[in-house]
Motif scaffolding. Structure first.
Motif, PDB file in Angstrom:
ATOM      1  N   MET A 106      32.712  32.059  25.105  1.00  0.00           N
ATOM      2  CA  MET A 106      32.678  31.757  26.532  1.00  0.00           C
ATOM      3  C   MET A 106      33.787  32.508  27.274  1.00  0.00           C
ATOM      4  O   MET A 106      33.548  33.099  28.328  1.00  0.00           O
ATOM      5  CB  MET A 106      32.841  30.251  26.750  1.00  0.00           C
ATOM      6  N   ILE A 107      35.010  32.507  26.686  1.00  0.00           N
ATOM      7  CA  ILE A 107      36.136  33.206  27.311  1.00  0.00           C
ATOM      8  C   ILE A 107      35.866  34.710  27.379  1.00  0.00           C
ATOM      9  O   ILE A 107      36.123  35.357  28.398  1.00  0.00           O
ATOM     10  CB  ILE A 107      37.443  32.919  26.540  1.00  0.00           C
ATOM     11  N   LYS A 108      35.336  35.265  26.276  1.00  0.00           N
ATOM     12  CA  LYS A 108      35.010  36.694  26.239  1.00  0.00           C
ATOM     13  C   LYS A 108      33.981  37.037  27.306  1.00  0.00           C
ATOM     14  O   LYS A 108      34.102  38.041  28.010  1.00  0.00           O
ATOM     15  CB  LYS A 108      34.481  37.083  24.858  1.00  0.00           C
ATOM     16  N   GLN A 109      32.960  36.199  27.430  1.00  0.00           N
ATOM     17  CA  GLN A 109      31.886  36.476  28.376  1.00  0.00           C
ATOM     18  C   GLN A 109      32.378  36.410  29.819  1.00  0.00           C
ATOM     19  O   GLN A 109      31.989  37.226  30.663  1.00  0.00           O
ATOM     20  CB  GLN A 109      30.727  35.492  28.174  1.00  0.00           C
ATOM     21  N   LYS A 110      33.256  35.444  30.121  1.00  0.00           N
ATOM     22  CA  LYS A 110      33.832  35.355  31.468  1.00  0.00           C
ATOM     23  C   LYS A 110      34.588  36.630  31.821  1.00  0.00           C
ATOM     24  O   LYS A 110      34.488  37.151  32.936  1.00  0.00           O
ATOM     25  CB  LYS A 110      34.775  34.154  31.559  1.00  0.00           C
ATOM     26  N   GLY A 111      35.369  37.116  30.845  1.00  0.00           N
ATOM     27  CA  GLY A 111      36.119  38.350  31.069  1.00  0.00           C
ATOM     28  C   GLY A 111      35.213  39.547  31.276  1.00  0.00           C
ATOM     29  O   GLY A 111      35.429  40.359  32.176  1.00  0.00           O
ATOM     30  N   VAL A 112      34.184  39.643  30.452  1.00  0.00           N
ATOM     31  CA  VAL A 112      33.217  40.744  30.563  1.00  0.00           C
ATOM     32  C   VAL A 112      32.531  40.707  31.931  1.00  0.00           C
ATOM     33  O   VAL A 112      32.367  41.742  32.584  1.00  0.00           O
ATOM     34  CB  VAL A 112      32.169  40.671  29.428  1.00  0.00           C
ATOM     35  N   ASP A 113      32.129  39.518  32.365  1.00  0.00           N
ATOM     36  CA  ASP A 113      31.465  39.377  33.667  1.00  0.00           C
ATOM     37  C   ASP A 113      32.371  39.834  34.804  1.00  0.00           C
ATOM     38  O   ASP A 113      31.930  40.517  35.744  1.00  0.00           O
ATOM     39  CB  ASP A 113      31.058  37.918  33.901  1.00  0.00           C
ATOM     40  N   GLU A 114      33.667  39.471  34.709  1.00  0.00           N
ATOM     41  CA  GLU A 114      34.616  39.865  35.757  1.00  0.00           C
ATOM     42  C   GLU A 114      34.840  41.374  35.761  1.00  0.00           C
ATOM     43  O   GLU A 114      34.928  42.002  36.816  1.00  0.00           O
ATOM     44  CB  GLU A 114      35.946  39.134  35.555  1.00  0.00           C
ATOM     45  N   ILE A 115      34.915  41.968  34.572  1.00  0.00           N
ATOM     46  CA  ILE A 115      35.089  43.424  34.468  1.00  0.00           C
ATOM     47  C   ILE A 115      33.880  44.154  35.045  1.00  0.00           C
ATOM     48  O   ILE A 115      34.016  45.119  35.806  1.00  0.00           O
ATOM     49  CB  ILE A 115      35.326  43.828  32.996  1.00  0.00           C
ATOM     50  N   GLU A 116      32.679  43.696  34.676  1.00  0.00           N
ATOM     51  CA  GLU A 116      31.456  44.326  35.175  1.00  0.00           C
ATOM     52  C   GLU A 116      31.334  44.177  36.685  1.00  0.00           C
ATOM     53  O   GLU A 116      30.900  45.105  37.378  1.00  0.00           O
ATOM     54  CB  GLU A 116      30.229  43.711  34.488  1.00  0.00           C
ATOM     55  N   ASP A 117      31.724  43.025  37.198  1.00  0.00           N
ATOM     56  CA  ASP A 117      31.689  42.806  38.648  1.00  0.00           C
ATOM     57  C   ASP A 117      32.641  43.761  39.352  1.00  0.00           C
ATOM     58  O   ASP A 117      32.321  44.317  40.414  1.00  0.00           O
ATOM     59  CB  ASP A 117      32.064  41.348  38.951  1.00  0.00           C
ATOM     60  N   GLY A 118      33.816  43.969  38.753  1.00  0.00           N
ATOM     61  CA  GLY A 118      34.781  44.908  39.318  1.00  0.00           C
ATOM     62  C   GLY A 118      34.254  46.334  39.331  1.00  0.00           C
ATOM     63  O   GLY A 118      34.444  47.071  40.305  1.00  0.00           O
ATOM     64  N   LYS A 119      33.552  46.724  38.258  1.00  0.00           N
ATOM     65  CA  LYS A 119      32.977  48.077  38.178  1.00  0.00           C
ATOM     66  C   LYS A 119      31.950  48.286  39.278  1.00  0.00           C
ATOM     67  O   LYS A 119      31.892  49.358  39.908  1.00  0.00           O
ATOM     68  CB  LYS A 119      32.327  48.290  36.809  1.00  0.00           C
ATOM     69  N   LYS A 120      31.121  47.272  39.507  1.00  0.00           N
ATOM     70  CA  LYS A 120      30.087  47.375  40.555  1.00  0.00           C
ATOM     71  C   LYS A 120      30.722  47.554  41.927  1.00  0.00           C
ATOM     72  O   LYS A 120      30.180  48.225  42.801  1.00  0.00           O
ATOM     73  CB  LYS A 120      29.207  46.126  40.546  1.00  0.00           C
ATOM     74  N   LYS A 121      31.895  46.936  42.123  1.00  0.00           N
ATOM     75  CA  LYS A 121      32.591  47.031  43.412  1.00  0.00           C
ATOM     76  C   LYS A 121      33.531  48.232  43.470  1.00  0.00           C
ATOM     77  O   LYS A 121      34.174  48.481  44.496  1.00  0.00           O
ATOM     78  CB  LYS A 121      33.390  45.750  43.661  1.00  0.00           C
ATOM     79  N   GLY A 122      33.613  48.976  42.363  1.00  0.00           N
ATOM     80  CA  GLY A 122      34.513  50.124  42.312  1.00  0.00           C
ATOM     81  C   GLY A 122      35.967  49.735  42.280  1.00  0.00           C
ATOM     82  O   GLY A 122      36.837  50.474  42.756  1.00  0.00           O
ATOM     83  N   VAL A 123      36.265  48.565  41.689  1.00  0.00           N
ATOM     84  CA  VAL A 123      37.630  48.042  41.657  1.00  0.00           C
ATOM     85  C   VAL A 123      38.144  48.002  40.218  1.00  0.00           C
ATOM     86  O   VAL A 123      37.442  47.554  39.309  1.00  0.00           O
ATOM     87  CB  VAL A 123      37.682  46.610  42.245  1.00  0.00           C
ATOM     88  N   ASN A 124      39.364  48.490  40.023  1.00  0.00           N
ATOM     89  CA  ASN A 124      40.023  48.374  38.714  1.00  0.00           C
ATOM     90  C   ASN A 124      40.735  47.032  38.668  1.00  0.00           C
ATOM     91  O   ASN A 124      41.861  46.896  39.166  1.00  0.00           O
ATOM     92  CB  ASN A 124      41.008  49.526  38.501  1.00  0.00           C
ATOM     93  N   ILE A 125      40.101  46.026  38.092  1.00  0.00           N
ATOM     94  CA  ILE A 125      40.652  44.669  38.133  1.00  0.00           C
ATOM     95  C   ILE A 125      41.928  44.542  37.308  1.00  0.00           C
ATOM     96  O   ILE A 125      42.723  43.633  37.536  1.00  0.00           O
ATOM     97  CB  ILE A 125      39.608  43.629  37.685  1.00  0.00           C
TER      98      ILE A 125
END
Length: 207
Positions: free
Chosen positions: A47-66
């Motif tokens: 669950m923790i891994k997936q939350k992190g992956v989701d946040e990283i992917e969301d950042g990529k879509k927005k063009g943001v280096n989280i």
């Protein structure tokens, strides 16, 4: 800075011993996620891994280096920490029923593997260095393989650019290293790349 790691126990190598003992194929190194999914199966870690992956992917879509943002989010901190925390239950499981000799093989192999990349002055072609194959002469299971490693190896594999005895090398068939001699692992990498290229070319013809 001439820094050298010591006292390393590489869990990827220990996992290979684990598969070998079960009579499974072990030429490929297994990644952390695959090992956790196979052996640990901890829903909280997943669950923790997936939350992190989701946040990283969301950042990529927005063009943001989280990872450049400060402060890091709580989910991202947990994501970064869990890779280390997850190693402990994995180590405990993989060490079960391993003999002292097997642990020694892993420790000696870990030392060789830690210095594998460090020994290069310049890296070879990326396909021959960034791949899932276990390099040759990292894990030595017998006295014969140890003596082979100790003997003079004067011929260079043109893939990984490590030295081997001439009898351990085979002729390449790819144009980028045409008529060059390759070790057993680099030969497999070469064939794998050729098969992948053939599939891509076939798909391109369908477009």
């Amino acid at each position: 800075y001439d820094v050298k790691l010591a006292g390393v126990l590489d869990l990827q190598l220990l996992e290979i011993i684990h598969r070998r003992n079960k009579g499974q194929k072990f030429e490929f190194l297994r990644g952390l996620k695959k090992s956790l999914d196979t052996y640990v199966r901890d829903k909280k870690i997943e669950m923790i891994k997936q939350k992190g992956v989701d946040e990283i992917e969301d950042g990529k879509k927005k063009g943001v280096n989280i990872f450049a943002a400060r402060p890091l989010s709580a989910d991202l901190k947990e994501y970064c920490a869990i890779d280390t925390a997850a190693l402990f239950p994995l180590l405990k499981l993989l060490k079960k029923r391993k003999t002292d000799q097997e642990i020694t093989i892993v420790l000696e192999g870990s030392d060789r593997y830690a210095n594998y990349f460090r020994s290069y002055e310049s890296l070879p072609l990326k396909d021959f260095i960034y791949n899932p194959f276990l390099p040759l002469k990292i894990l030595l299971f017998s006295a014969a393989s140890s003596s082979s490693t100790a003997s003079v190896a004067s011929e260079q594999c043109k893939g990984c650019r490590k030295n081997f005895n001439k009898s351990e090398l085979k002729m390449s068939s790819l144009a980028r290293v045409d008529h060059a001699m390759l070790c057993r692992v680099c030969k497999k990498i070469e064939l794998r790349a050729r098969d992948t290229t053939a599939v891509i070319e076939s798909l391109n013809k369908l477009e």
